[in-house]
Design an enzyme around this catalytic site. Structure first.
Site, PDB file in Angstrom:
ATOM      1  N   ILE A   9       0.819  -1.218   0.000  1.00 45.49           N
ATOM      2  CA  ILE A   9       0.000   0.000   0.000  1.00 45.49           C
ATOM      3  C   ILE A   9       0.850   1.265   0.000  1.00 45.49           C
ATOM      4  CG2 ILE A   9      -0.209   0.153   2.515  1.00 45.49           C
ATOM      5  CD1 ILE A   9      -3.124   1.049   2.101  1.00 45.49           C
ATOM      6  N   THR A  10       2.110   1.169   0.450  1.00 49.84           N
ATOM      7  CA  THR A  10       2.962   2.359   0.506  1.00 49.84           C
ATOM      8  C   THR A  10       3.663   2.644  -0.817  1.00 49.84           C
ATOM      9  OG1 THR A  10       4.875   1.090   1.279  1.00 49.84           O
ATOM     10  CG2 THR A  10       3.405   2.004   2.960  1.00 49.84           C
ATOM     11  N   LEU A  82       0.118  -6.396  -4.282  1.00 49.13           N
ATOM     12  CA  LEU A  82       0.992  -5.539  -5.085  1.00 49.13           C
ATOM     13  C   LEU A  82       2.437  -5.574  -4.594  1.00 49.13           C
ATOM     14  CD1 LEU A  82      -1.290  -2.352  -5.319  1.00 49.13           C
ATOM     15  CD2 LEU A  82      -1.441  -4.489  -6.616  1.00 49.13           C
ATOM     16  N   ALA A  83       2.661  -5.990  -3.377  1.00 50.02           N
ATOM     17  CA  ALA A  83       3.998  -5.925  -2.793  1.00 50.02           C
ATOM     18  C   ALA A  83       4.957  -6.876  -3.492  1.00 50.02           C
ATOM     19  CB  ALA A  83       3.932  -6.260  -1.308  1.00 50.02           C
ATOM     20  N   SER A 127       3.355  -8.897 -14.511  1.00 49.97           N
ATOM     21  CA  SER A 127       4.188  -7.879 -15.154  1.00 49.97           C
ATOM     22  C   SER A 127       4.506  -8.242 -16.592  1.00 49.97           C
ATOM     23  CB  SER A 127       5.495  -7.713 -14.370  1.00 49.97           C
ATOM     24  OG  SER A 127       6.445  -6.947 -15.084  1.00 49.97           O
ATOM     25  N   GLU A 129       7.266  -7.878 -17.776  1.00 52.41           N
ATOM     26  CA  GLU A 129       8.611  -8.458 -17.746  1.00 52.41           C
ATOM     27  C   GLU A 129       8.567  -9.984 -17.843  1.00 52.41           C
ATOM     28  OE1 GLU A 129      11.752  -7.230 -17.614  1.00 52.41           O
ATOM     29  OE2 GLU A 129      11.126  -5.136 -17.760  1.00 52.41           O
ATOM     30  N   TYR A 151      13.459 -11.028 -11.447  1.00 52.69           N
ATOM     31  CA  TYR A 151      12.160 -10.392 -11.211  1.00 52.69           C
ATOM     32  C   TYR A 151      11.106 -10.982 -12.141  1.00 52.69           C
ATOM     33  CZ  TYR A 151       8.444  -6.927 -11.467  1.00 52.69           C
ATOM     34  OH  TYR A 151       7.215  -6.315 -11.461  1.00 52.69           O
ATOM     35  N   HIS A 181       4.064   1.380 -15.979  1.00 49.17           N
ATOM     36  CA  HIS A 181       3.148   2.454 -15.611  1.00 49.17           C
ATOM     37  C   HIS A 181       3.855   3.359 -14.609  1.00 49.17           C
ATOM     38  CE1 HIS A 181       2.436  -1.192 -13.323  1.00 49.17           C
ATOM     39  NE2 HIS A 181       2.059  -0.463 -12.296  1.00 49.17           N
ATOM     40  N   ARG A 186       6.561   7.449  -8.638  1.00 51.45           N
ATOM     41  CA  ARG A 186       7.492   6.378  -8.981  1.00 51.45           C
ATOM     42  C   ARG A 186       8.789   6.562  -8.198  1.00 51.45           C
ATOM     43  NH1 ARG A 186       7.435   1.426 -10.271  1.00 51.45           N
ATOM     44  NH2 ARG A 186       6.648   1.387 -12.417  1.00 51.45           N
TER      45      ARG A 186
END
Length: 335
Positions: A9-10, A82-83, A127, A129, A151, A181, A186
């Site tokens: 969330i951060t 999302l982390a 992703s 990627e 990753y 994105h 960012r």
């Protein structure tokens, strides 16, 4: 009132998603490391403006018991995972940490959903990627994966984990294959923010150059604020599916630099220094997404164009540097 739990969330996406869900009337919870709660000014800066409207839970994605504890306490209707260790360059430097945290973390969260709240809808942040050395351009949901970094490999594993929990256990899990994105939120280690922040610093006399690696790498860049909306839309479907989220346009790193510096009346060629050490060991030359399924099934589309995104990032960095006190009355660095 629906209850959502966000890991990460951060981060850039987590902060935009939290804002979006609050506007939708959700009760929003987030998982953060305890050090973030103890140092909010530096570690929670993206969500400080909404901190009193969300509930934060201290836990680690490396600790299965702590994850279970949060899920049992919150009992979310929707979980947005999302982390991750998401900086590709770092994944080359520490493959073991990236693979361990990203794969195990995803597995722990899926296990917690399955055991604690099986009715919870689950979103996995996949992703572009994962495609890596692409076999077709543009890429769709059916394009084979060929990741070229730890990753990318970790995201392929997470994607298959989410799909397996969907098919084997009936978990309503959807993966968003998000292309690059960006936004003013960012991190500075990413090439887009590196360019926008350095362009602003050079304009203000705080720097003279920016060192970059492969200027010819092509990426499909969109705005993070629009991409989190797609995440939410995926979890509102009756049957979960996986979706490519992309603009359908590709631009080079060189074009990003050119647009950023031109917005400030500068020529990027006067300030960009090529640094071979910044190139990836295994380069991903082009990523271009086909978001047809998302448009047709979700009704999602992106509105922010490439140059508009670049200008927003540069303007935000210029404003931040000016307001932060780094620049004196005549635009010079303070001693």
């Amino acid at each position: 009132m629906k209850r959502a739990l966000i890991t990460g969330i951060t981060g850039q996406d987590g902060s935009y998603l939290a804002e979006f869900l609050l506007e939708k009337g959700y009760e929003v919870h987030g998982i953060v490391r305890r050090v973030a709660i103890e140092d909010p000014e530096h570690r929670l800066w993206r969500i400080l403006h909404i901190k009193d409207r969300v509930t934060l839970h201290a836990a680690s994605l490396e600790s299965l018991p702590s994850i279970y504890r949060v899920f049992r306490a919150v009992e979310p209707d929707e979980c947005y995972h999302l982390a991750a260790q998401s900086f590709v360059t770092y994944s080359f430097e520490d493959e073991f940490s990236t693979l361990n945290s990203n794969i195990n973390g995803t597995h722990y969260v899926l296990s917690a959903v399955h055991d604690c709240v099986p009715q919870c809808r689950f979103y996995f942040a996949a992703s572009s990627e994962m495609f890596g050395k692409v076999v077709q351009v543009p890429q769709t949901e059916a394009t084979p994966f060929h990741p070229r970094s730890a990753y990318g490999i970790s995201k392929v594993a997470g994607f298959h984990l989410a799909r397996n929990y969907r098919e084997a256990y009936g978990i309503k899990a959807a993966s968003g294959i998000l292309y690059n994105h960006e936004s003013p939120r960012r991190g500075f280690e990413f090439v887009t923010r590196k360019i926008s922040s350095h362009a602003a610093r050079i304009k203000l006399g705080l720097a003279k150059e920016v060192r970059l690696g492969n200027l010819d790498a092509q990426r499909d860049w969109g705005h993070a604020r629009e991409y989190v909306r797609a995440m939410w839309m995926m979890l509102q479907q009756d049957e979960p599916e996986d979706y490519v989220i992309a603009t359908g346009e590709t631009h080079t790193v060189r074009e990003f630099a050119e647009a950023a510096f031109a917005h400030l009346g500068l020529d990027y060629r006067d300030h960009v220094v090529l640094d071979p050490s910044l190139k990836r060991p295994a380069e991903v030359e082009i990523l271009l997404g086909d978001a047809t399924r998302a448009r047709q099934q979700l009704g999602w589309s992106c509105q922010v164009k490439f140059k508009e995104l670049v200008r927003e990032m540069v303007d935000a960095d210029l404003r931040f540097l000016t307001e932060s006190g780094e620049v004196g009355m005549r635009g010079r660095a303070r001693p």
